[in-house]
Design a protein around this motif. Structure first.
Motif, PDB file in Angstrom:
ATOM      1  N   GLY A 152      -8.225  -1.460  -3.200  1.00 39.21           N
ATOM      2  CA  GLY A 152      -7.866  -1.690  -4.720  1.00 39.21           C
ATOM      3  C   GLY A 152      -7.521  -3.229  -4.546  1.00 39.21           C
ATOM      4  N   PHE A 202       1.017  -1.224  -0.128  1.00 44.33           N
ATOM      5  CA  PHE A 202       0.007   0.151   0.043  1.00 44.33           C
ATOM      6  C   PHE A 202       0.856   1.218   0.173  1.00 44.33           C
ATOM      7  CE2 PHE A 202      -2.416  -3.500   2.087  1.00 44.33           C
ATOM      8  CZ  PHE A 202      -3.661  -3.247   1.599  1.00 44.33           C
ATOM      9  N   GLU A 203       0.412   2.264  -0.116  1.00 43.04           N
ATOM     10  CA  GLU A 203       1.120   3.929  -0.039  1.00 43.04           C
ATOM     11  C   GLU A 203       0.125   4.428   0.837  1.00 43.04           C
ATOM     12  OE1 GLU A 203       1.565   5.533  -3.941  1.00 43.04           O
ATOM     13  OE2 GLU A 203       2.302   3.649  -4.818  1.00 43.04           O
ATOM     14  N   LYS A 253      -0.757  -0.746  -9.440  1.00 43.92           N
ATOM     15  CA  LYS A 253      -1.625  -0.927  -8.281  1.00 43.92           C
ATOM     16  C   LYS A 253      -2.086  -2.320  -8.233  1.00 43.92           C
ATOM     17  CE  LYS A 253      -1.836   3.633  -7.279  1.00 43.92           C
ATOM     18  NZ  LYS A 253      -0.990   3.959  -6.497  1.00 43.92           N
TER      19      LYS A 253
END
Length: 131
Positions: free
Chosen positions: A123, A11-12, A72
């Motif tokens: 996502g 993740f970011e 992603k």
């Protein structure tokens, strides 16, 4: 022989939020360990450097990448959940699909009594089935 194999999610900035959300959905789930970035970085202080958790006994790891990436998550890799009953299916679907994207709405597609495929709000792709 490999020491261990686990699903890895990158993740970011949302790793801990996503991990805690997922752990709240399934029995037999728990956060096992969280290592955080300190002041020295390279990630934002307090963000997840590495976390280990279980979902229904399945080992996963996650991180907050300090480096933005052009890629992603993709539905070609998903977490596949065999639900115990329709109530679990419906509850899990409702929570995972909130602010997500439904790829295949819940229904009987011939290979299971009830099936759905979706991307959650982070996502990550999920397939839920009720045999």
């Amino acid at each position: 022989m490999a020491k261990s194999i686990a699903t890895f999610l990158m993740f970011e900035g949302k790793a801990e939020e996503a991990m805690n959300f997922y752990v709240s959905l399934f029995e037999g789930s728990e956060v096992q360990a969280i290592e955080r970035y300190g002041k020295e970085g390279p990630g934002a202080e307090g963000s997840v450097k590495k976390a280990d958790f279980l979902l229904g006994g399945h080992p996963l790891m996650c991180i907050d990448s300090p480096i933005p990436h052009a890629f992603k998550f993709t539905p070609s890799t998903s977490l596949f959940v065999e639900c115990a009953d329709e109530a679990e299916f419906d509850n899990t679907f409702a929570k995972l699909s909130e602010a997500g994207q439904i790829l295949m709405p819940p229904g009987n597609y011939g290979f299971s009594q009830k099936f759905t495929w979706l991307n959650d709000r982070f996502g990550v792709s999920w397939q839920l089935t009720l045999q």
